[in-house]
Design a protein around this motif. Structure first.
Motif, mmCIF file in Angstrom:
data_model
loop_
_atom_site.group_PDB
_atom_site.id
_atom_site.type_symbol
_atom_site.label_atom_id
_atom_site.label_comp_id
_atom_site.label_asym_id
_atom_site.label_seq_id
_atom_site.Cartn_x
_atom_site.Cartn_y
_atom_site.Cartn_z
ATOM 1 N N ASP A 1 1.453 7.386 -6.471
ATOM 2 C CA ASP A 1 0.499 8.474 -6.663
ATOM 3 C C ASP A 1 1.199 9.790 -7.015
ATOM 4 O OD1 ASP A 1 -2.308 9.315 -6.553
ATOM 5 O OD2 ASP A 1 -1.654 10.554 -4.853
ATOM 6 N N MET B 1 0.824 -1.179 0.000
ATOM 7 C CA MET B 1 0.000 0.000 0.000
ATOM 8 C C MET B 1 0.873 1.250 0.000
ATOM 9 S SD MET B 1 -3.251 -1.071 2.290
ATOM 10 C CE MET B 1 -2.527 -2.292 3.348
ATOM 11 N N GLY C 1 -4.258 9.116 -8.596
ATOM 12 C CA GLY C 1 -5.319 8.132 -8.394
ATOM 13 C C GLY C 1 -4.807 6.763 -8.000
ATOM 14 N N ARG D 1 -3.366 5.887 -5.368
ATOM 15 C CA ARG D 1 -3.603 5.605 -3.949
ATOM 16 C C ARG D 1 -4.925 4.877 -3.733
ATOM 17 N NH1 ARG D 1 -4.220 11.838 -2.739
ATOM 18 N NH2 ARG D 1 -5.941 12.157 -4.154
ATOM 19 N N PHE D 2 -5.851 5.049 -4.681
ATOM 20 C CA PHE D 2 -7.135 4.362 -4.548
ATOM 21 C C PHE D 2 -6.996 2.863 -4.760
ATOM 22 C CE2 PHE D 2 -8.364 8.721 -5.834
ATOM 23 C CZ PHE D 2 -8.963 9.084 -4.642
ATOM 24 N N VAL D 3 -6.000 2.457 -5.534
ATOM 25 C CA VAL D 3 -5.732 1.022 -5.701
ATOM 26 C C VAL D 3 -5.298 0.435 -4.368
ATOM 27 C CG1 VAL D 3 -4.275 -0.679 -6.861
ATOM 28 C CG2 VAL D 3 -5.149 1.279 -8.135
ATOM 29 N N ALA E 1 -5.953 1.662 -1.426
ATOM 30 C CA ALA E 1 -7.107 1.707 -0.524
ATOM 31 C C ALA E 1 -8.051 0.541 -0.792
ATOM 32 C CB ALA E 1 -7.839 3.032 -0.677
ATOM 33 N N PHE E 2 -8.251 0.206 -2.059
ATOM 34 C CA PHE E 2 -9.124 -0.910 -2.425
ATOM 35 C C PHE E 2 -8.543 -2.230 -1.924
ATOM 36 C CE2 PHE E 2 -10.516 -4.168 -5.477
ATOM 37 C CZ PHE E 2 -11.883 -4.082 -5.276
ATOM 38 N N SER F 1 1.600 2.229 -3.502
ATOM 39 C CA SER F 1 0.563 2.984 -4.206
ATOM 40 C C SER F 1 0.594 4.463 -3.831
ATOM 41 C CB SER F 1 -0.814 2.393 -3.941
ATOM 42 O OG SER F 1 -1.161 2.559 -2.577
ATOM 43 N N ILE F 2 0.978 4.757 -2.605
ATOM 44 C CA ILE F 2 1.071 6.162 -2.194
ATOM 45 C C ILE F 2 2.240 6.835 -2.905
ATOM 46 C CG2 ILE F 2 1.514 7.689 -0.239
ATOM 47 C CD1 ILE F 2 0.007 5.631 1.492
ATOM 48 N N ALA G 1 -8.900 -2.312 1.872
ATOM 49 C CA ALA G 1 -10.285 -2.579 2.266
ATOM 50 C C ALA G 1 -10.628 -4.050 2.067
ATOM 51 C CB ALA G 1 -11.238 -1.690 1.472
#
Length: 68
Positions: free
Chosen positions: A8, A1, A13, A15-17, A19-20, A4-5, A23
């Motif tokens: 970004d 994760m 966008g 970072r949404f990967v 986050a997904f 992904s930050i 989650a």
């Protein structure tokens, strides 16, 4: 994760990967289910012709020995 930050910075966008994925991991931990494992188990090349459960359990109970 964290990747992904950092990504970004170059790909807005991304970072949404992360986050997904996070989650999904939280959901899997809370519900004690694994959707990806279930999907992978249903793929055609993951289905064998059959399994000898007694031999498999014998290998687990007595590691390093042949079940026969």
């Amino acid at each position: 994760m964290l990747t992904s930050i950092v990504a970004d910075l170059w790909l807005p966008g991304a970072r949404f990967v992360g986050a997904f994925v996070g989650a999904g991991l939280v959901f899997a931990g809370l519900t004690d289910t694994c959707a990806m494992g279930s999907l992978l188990a249903h793929l055609p090349y993951n289905r064998g012709t059959g399994a000898d459960m007694d031999a498999a359990l014998a290998c687990i109970r007595r590691p390093g020995r042949n079940p026969a």
